[in-house]
Design a protein around this motif. Structure first.
Motif, PDB file in Angstrom:
ATOM      1  N   LEU A   1       0.827  -1.203   0.000  1.00  0.00           N
ATOM      2  CA  LEU A   1       0.000   0.000   0.000  1.00  0.00           C
ATOM      3  C   LEU A   1       0.862   1.254   0.000  1.00  0.00           C
ATOM      4  O   LEU A   1       0.474   2.290  -0.572  1.00  0.00           O
ATOM      5  N   ALA A   2       2.037   1.179   0.617  1.00  0.00           N
ATOM      6  CA  ALA A   2       2.918   2.348   0.689  1.00  0.00           C
ATOM      7  C   ALA A   2       3.649   2.626  -0.620  1.00  0.00           C
ATOM      8  O   ALA A   2       4.204   3.708  -0.797  1.00  0.00           O
TER       9      ALA A   2
ATOM     10  N   PHE B   1      -4.850  11.097 -10.203  1.00  0.00           N
ATOM     11  CA  PHE B   1      -4.713  10.501  -8.880  1.00  0.00           C
ATOM     12  C   PHE B   1      -5.768   9.420  -8.655  1.00  0.00           C
ATOM     13  O   PHE B   1      -5.551   8.489  -7.878  1.00  0.00           O
ATOM     14  N   GLY B   2      -6.916   9.548  -9.319  1.00  0.00           N
ATOM     15  CA  GLY B   2      -7.928   8.499  -9.221  1.00  0.00           C
ATOM     16  C   GLY B   2      -7.415   7.191  -9.784  1.00  0.00           C
ATOM     17  O   GLY B   2      -7.586   6.124  -9.174  1.00  0.00           O
ATOM     18  N   GLU B   3      -6.793   7.252 -10.971  1.00  0.00           N
ATOM     19  CA  GLU B   3      -6.229   6.041 -11.573  1.00  0.00           C
ATOM     20  C   GLU B   3      -5.103   5.481 -10.708  1.00  0.00           C
ATOM     21  O   GLU B   3      -4.995   4.269 -10.522  1.00  0.00           O
ATOM     22  N   LEU B   4      -4.264   6.384 -10.189  1.00  0.00           N
ATOM     23  CA  LEU B   4      -3.146   5.926  -9.364  1.00  0.00           C
ATOM     24  C   LEU B   4      -3.651   5.245  -8.097  1.00  0.00           C
ATOM     25  O   LEU B   4      -3.171   4.175  -7.718  1.00  0.00           O
ATOM     26  N   SER B   5      -4.636   5.858  -7.452  1.00  0.00           N
ATOM     27  CA  SER B   5      -5.191   5.282  -6.223  1.00  0.00           C
ATOM     28  C   SER B   5      -5.793   3.907  -6.484  1.00  0.00           C
ATOM     29  O   SER B   5      -5.575   2.964  -5.716  1.00  0.00           O
ATOM     30  N   ALA B   6      -6.545   3.805  -7.579  1.00  0.00           N
ATOM     31  CA  ALA B   6      -7.130   2.506  -7.927  1.00  0.00           C
ATOM     32  C   ALA B   6      -6.040   1.479  -8.192  1.00  0.00           C
ATOM     33  O   ALA B   6      -6.144   0.314  -7.786  1.00  0.00           O
ATOM     34  N   GLY B   7      -4.974   1.916  -8.850  1.00  0.00           N
ATOM     35  CA  GLY B   7      -3.896   0.999  -9.188  1.00  0.00           C
ATOM     36  C   GLY B   7      -3.202   0.429  -7.969  1.00  0.00           C
ATOM     37  O   GLY B   7      -3.021  -0.788  -7.864  1.00  0.00           O
TER      38      GLY B   7
ATOM     39  N   ILE C   1      -6.148  -1.389  -5.359  1.00  0.00           N
ATOM     40  CA  ILE C   1      -6.618  -2.683  -5.858  1.00  0.00           C
ATOM     41  C   ILE C   1      -5.444  -3.616  -6.125  1.00  0.00           C
ATOM     42  O   ILE C   1      -5.448  -4.794  -5.732  1.00  0.00           O
ATOM     43  N   GLY C   2      -4.427  -3.076  -6.801  1.00  0.00           N
ATOM     44  CA  GLY C   2      -3.269  -3.904  -7.117  1.00  0.00           C
ATOM     45  C   GLY C   2      -2.550  -4.377  -5.873  1.00  0.00           C
ATOM     46  O   GLY C   2      -2.132  -5.537  -5.786  1.00  0.00           O
TER      47      GLY C   2
ATOM     48  N   SER D   1      -1.062  -8.771  -2.587  1.00  0.00           N
ATOM     49  CA  SER D   1      -0.912  -9.277  -1.226  1.00  0.00           C
ATOM     50  C   SER D   1      -1.678 -10.579  -1.031  1.00  0.00           C
ATOM     51  O   SER D   1      -1.173 -11.546  -0.448  1.00  0.00           O
ATOM     52  N   SER D   2      -2.904 -10.621  -1.556  1.00  0.00           N
ATOM     53  CA  SER D   2      -3.729 -11.834  -1.417  1.00  0.00           C
ATOM     54  C   SER D   2      -3.119 -13.007  -2.173  1.00  0.00           C
ATOM     55  O   SER D   2      -3.047 -14.130  -1.661  1.00  0.00           O
TER      56      SER D   2
END
Length: 255
Positions: free
Chosen positions: A72-73, A165-171, A174-175, A180-181
């Motif tokens: 996330l970081a 920033f919307g695309e970056l945040s989603a990337g 979600i990514g 991680s999962s």
């Protein structure tokens, strides 16, 4: 060549210093990324210990939290790159002698220091407070460095590809959770469906978890193998970021 190398080192050092100051001027996000994982470990550890036993449960809680929160970081480096693109300072820097690799290093090294500090805090909490055993500390350091390099490559690639920033945040939201999962950070892969276990090795998160766990158990061969694959991810994503930076990938960025 020596004069050119000296000029490159000076430019990179100036960029690193500038971007480090920008990070330190707003310490809130950095502090939250160091405090929240510790709370997360404290909440999850009893669940893992009851299911896996003290030693395995503690390792799962600490390593899973480290991988999840460091994923996330990784958006920090992407956000710093996207900010430059949105304000068009990226294009102005590209008209100077500064090279794409220098720009990426100038942005990436301060973030790398922040991420290593975050991971060091998590590991210190696990080792000193929760008594998590570490069979080979040097291997663990190597695993953390390899994992951080892969994160920087992924974060930089997101930063030069995202247009807002919307695309970056989603990337990276979600990514990050997806990687991680698939890596088995929060839920052991043995508990997941067979098709997830089959595709898990395609995730950098899988090799991050593998490197850290192998280092905890003192398995040099498994640690080195996982670190080599993390290095390959770092090089591949870093090359993509440098290519996009050199081609002016920020021109399509929008507020």
């Amino acid at each position: 060549m020596p004069r050119e190398s000296a000029g490159s080192a000076l430019r990179t050092t100036a960029l690193v210093r500038h971007n480090a100051l920008l990070l330190l001027r707003e310490p809130g996000p950095l502090l939250s990324r160091m405090i929240l994982p510790l709370v997360f470990i404290a909440i999850l550890r009893p669940l893992y210990v009851s299911a896996q036993g003290d030693r395995a449960g503690t390792s799962q809680a600490v390593m899973g939290t480290l991988v999840t929160f460091s994923l996330l970081a990784m958006g920090t480096v992407g956000a710093s790159l996207l900010t430059e693109r949105l304000w068009h300072t990226w294009d102005r820097l590209r008209t100077t002698p500064t090279r794409p690799a220098e720009l990426l290093l100038g942005k990436g090294l301060p973030v790398m220091a922040a991420m290593l500090t975050q991971q060091a805090a998590i590991l210190a909490f696990g080792i000193l407070v929760l008594r998590m055993p570490v069979a080979d500390p040097p291997l663990l350091v190597l695993a953390v460095l390899s994992w951080t390099a892969a994160l920087l490559g992924m974060g930089a690639a997101l930063g030069v590809i995202a247009r807002s920033f919307g695309e970056l945040s989603a990337g990276y939201d979600i990514g990050g959770m997806l990687l991680s999962s698939l890596g088995g950070a929060l839920v052991p892969l043995a508990s997941m469906p067979a098709w997830i276990r089959a595709i898990a090795p395609a995730s950098p998160g899988y090799w991050g978890v593998s490197a850290l766990r192998a280092a905890l158990h003192g398995s040099a061969a498994d640690t080195l193998r996982a670190c080599a694959l993390l290095a390959a991810f770092a090089v591949a994503f870093g090359a993509l970021a440098a290519y996009r930076a050199g081609r002016g990938g920020g021109r399509s960025a929008k507020l």
